[in-house]
Design a protein around this motif. Structure first.
Motif, short mmCIF file in Angstrom:
data_model
loop_
_atom_site.label_atom_id
_atom_site.label_comp_id
_atom_site.label_asym_id
_atom_site.label_seq_id
_atom_site.Cartn_x
_atom_site.Cartn_y
_atom_site.Cartn_z
N MET A 1 0.84 -1.18 0.00
CA MET A 1 0.00 0.00 0.00
C MET A 1 0.89 1.25 0.00
O MET A 1 1.72 1.40 0.88
N ALA A 2 0.69 2.09 -0.98
CA ALA A 2 1.53 3.27 -1.14
C ALA A 2 1.29 4.30 -0.04
O ALA A 2 2.22 4.96 0.42
N LEU A 3 0.04 4.44 0.39
CA LEU A 3 -0.29 5.47 1.37
C LEU A 3 0.24 5.14 2.76
O LEU A 3 0.72 6.00 3.48
N PHE A 4 0.14 3.86 3.14
CA PHE A 4 0.61 3.42 4.45
C PHE A 4 1.72 2.38 4.25
O PHE A 4 1.58 1.48 3.44
N PRO A 5 2.80 2.47 4.99
CA PRO A 5 3.89 1.49 4.82
C PRO A 5 3.60 0.18 5.55
O PRO A 5 4.39 -0.29 6.37
N ARG A 6 2.45 -0.42 5.26
CA ARG A 6 2.02 -1.67 5.88
C ARG A 6 1.38 -2.56 4.83
O ARG A 6 0.86 -2.08 3.82
N THR A 7 1.35 -3.86 5.09
CA THR A 7 0.66 -4.79 4.18
C THR A 7 -0.85 -4.72 4.44
O THR A 7 -1.29 -4.19 5.47
N ARG A 8 -1.62 -5.28 3.53
CA ARG A 8 -3.08 -5.30 3.71
C ARG A 8 -3.47 -6.05 4.97
O ARG A 8 -4.39 -5.65 5.68
N CYS A 9 -2.80 -7.14 5.24
CA CYS A 9 -3.11 -7.93 6.45
C CYS A 9 -2.82 -7.13 7.72
O CYS A 9 -3.59 -7.17 8.67
N GLU A 10 -1.70 -6.42 7.75
CA GLU A 10 -1.38 -5.60 8.92
C GLU A 10 -2.42 -4.51 9.11
O GLU A 10 -2.87 -4.26 10.23
N LEU A 11 -2.81 -3.85 8.02
CA LEU A 11 -3.83 -2.81 8.11
C LEU A 11 -5.16 -3.40 8.58
O LEU A 11 -5.88 -2.77 9.37
N SER A 12 -5.49 -4.59 8.11
CA SER A 12 -6.71 -5.25 8.54
C SER A 12 -6.69 -5.53 10.03
O SER A 12 -7.67 -5.30 10.74
N ARG A 13 -5.58 -6.02 10.52
CA ARG A 13 -5.45 -6.29 11.95
C ARG A 13 -5.56 -5.02 12.78
O ARG A 13 -6.21 -4.99 13.82
N ILE A 14 -4.93 -3.95 12.33
CA ILE A 14 -5.01 -2.66 13.02
C ILE A 14 -6.45 -2.17 13.05
O ILE A 14 -6.97 -1.75 14.09
N PHE A 15 -7.12 -2.24 11.90
CA PHE A 15 -8.51 -1.81 11.82
C PHE A 15 -9.39 -2.62 12.76
O PHE A 15 -10.20 -2.07 13.50
N ASN A 16 -9.24 -3.94 12.74
CA ASN A 16 -10.05 -4.80 13.59
C ASN A 16 -9.82 -4.52 15.06
O ASN A 16 -10.76 -4.53 15.86
N GLN A 17 -8.57 -4.26 15.44
CA GLN A 17 -8.29 -3.94 16.84
C GLN A 17 -8.94 -2.62 17.23
O GLN A 17 -9.49 -2.49 18.32
N LEU A 18 -8.89 -1.63 16.34
CA LEU A 18 -9.55 -0.35 16.62
C LEU A 18 -11.06 -0.53 16.76
O LEU A 18 -11.68 0.08 17.64
N VAL A 19 -11.66 -1.35 15.91
CA VAL A 19 -13.10 -1.62 16.01
C VAL A 19 -13.41 -2.25 17.36
O VAL A 19 -14.37 -1.86 18.03
N ARG A 20 -12.61 -3.22 17.79
CA ARG A 20 -12.83 -3.87 19.08
C ARG A 20 -12.75 -2.85 20.23
O ARG A 20 -13.56 -2.88 21.15
N ILE A 21 -11.78 -1.96 20.17
CA ILE A 21 -11.62 -0.94 21.22
C ILE A 21 -12.84 -0.01 21.24
O ILE A 21 -13.39 0.28 22.30
N ILE A 22 -13.27 0.45 20.08
CA ILE A 22 -14.43 1.35 19.99
C ILE A 22 -15.68 0.65 20.50
O ILE A 22 -16.45 1.23 21.27
N VAL A 23 -15.89 -0.58 20.07
CA VAL A 23 -17.08 -1.32 20.50
C VAL A 23 -17.06 -1.53 22.01
O VAL A 23 -18.08 -1.36 22.68
N GLU A 24 -15.92 -1.91 22.55
CA GLU A 24 -15.83 -2.14 24.00
C GLU A 24 -16.11 -0.86 24.77
O GLU A 24 -16.83 -0.86 25.76
N LYS A 25 -15.56 0.25 24.31
CA LYS A 25 -15.72 1.51 25.03
C LYS A 25 -17.12 2.10 24.89
O LYS A 25 -17.66 2.66 25.84
#
Length: 185
Positions: A1-25
């Motif tokens: 990914m040109a915009l972020f220096p991460r792979t799609r899988c890493e970005l997916s994991r980051i996104f999913n973790q953020l969703v979990r944090i938002i949902v929990e809070k």
């Protein structure tokens, strides 16, 4: 990914973790109807939807499930696999009003879950049954796609087999065609 220096899988994991944090809070705020929506406001929306050409007099909002794809997980792949979309995913459910406001957002749940499961888990129908009626005790209801079960506060289009969509849309008395004309589809 040109915009972020991460792979799609890493970005997916980051996104999913953020969703979990938002949902929990914010779980309590995500799983209930927003205070903006009162029975009086719902009746006002129902009048607006009907005035726009919908055949349903007491329909005040629209409910739908959303599938968000994600990278294939390393474990529990079957839980996240959505057979309908043929991809690994998580699902959300939202209720949108005619003015564009989303008053309820439920989820995420495993991608294998059906929309009716999301509906049951959200508790929305119980909230509607408790207070969402007109002054003459007519139920105010949501309009959902055929994946949802027909209930007192939830109306869905005909679930016929092998229907040609274009042919059904041309029928003047078909409520689904009229709802699409209102701008719902």
């Amino acid at each position: 990914m040109a915009l972020f220096p991460r792979t799609r899988c890493e970005l997916s994991r980051i996104f999913n973790q953020l969703v979990r944090i938002i949902v929990e809070k914010y779980r309590t705020k995500l799983l209930v109807l927003h205070p903006y929506l009162t029975p009086e406001k719902a009746a006002e929306f129902a009048s607006a939807v009907h005035a726009k050409g919908a055949p349903y007099r007491y329909c005040f909002g629209f409910i739908d499930g959303t599938v968000r794809p994600l990278c294939r997980p390393g474990v529990n792949q079957r839980d996240f696999y959505n057979g309908h979309k043929r991809q690994h995913a998580i699902k959300f459910q939202s209720i949108m009003l005619p003015d564009g406001i989303i008053v309820s957002m439920s989820g995420p749940v495993d991608g294998r879950r059906h929309d009716s499961y999301l509906l049951q888990q959200s508790g929305i129908i119980a909230q509607l049954e408790a207070t969402f009626y007109t002054p003459v005790r007519q139920p105010l209801y949501l309009y959902g796609d055929p994946a949802y079960p027909l209930q007192r506060h939830l109306i869905v289009p005909f679930k016929g087999h092998n229907m040609d969509l274009r042919k059904s849309m041309q029928q003047k008395d078909e409520p689904s065609a009229t709802m699409c004309g209102v701008g719902i589809c």
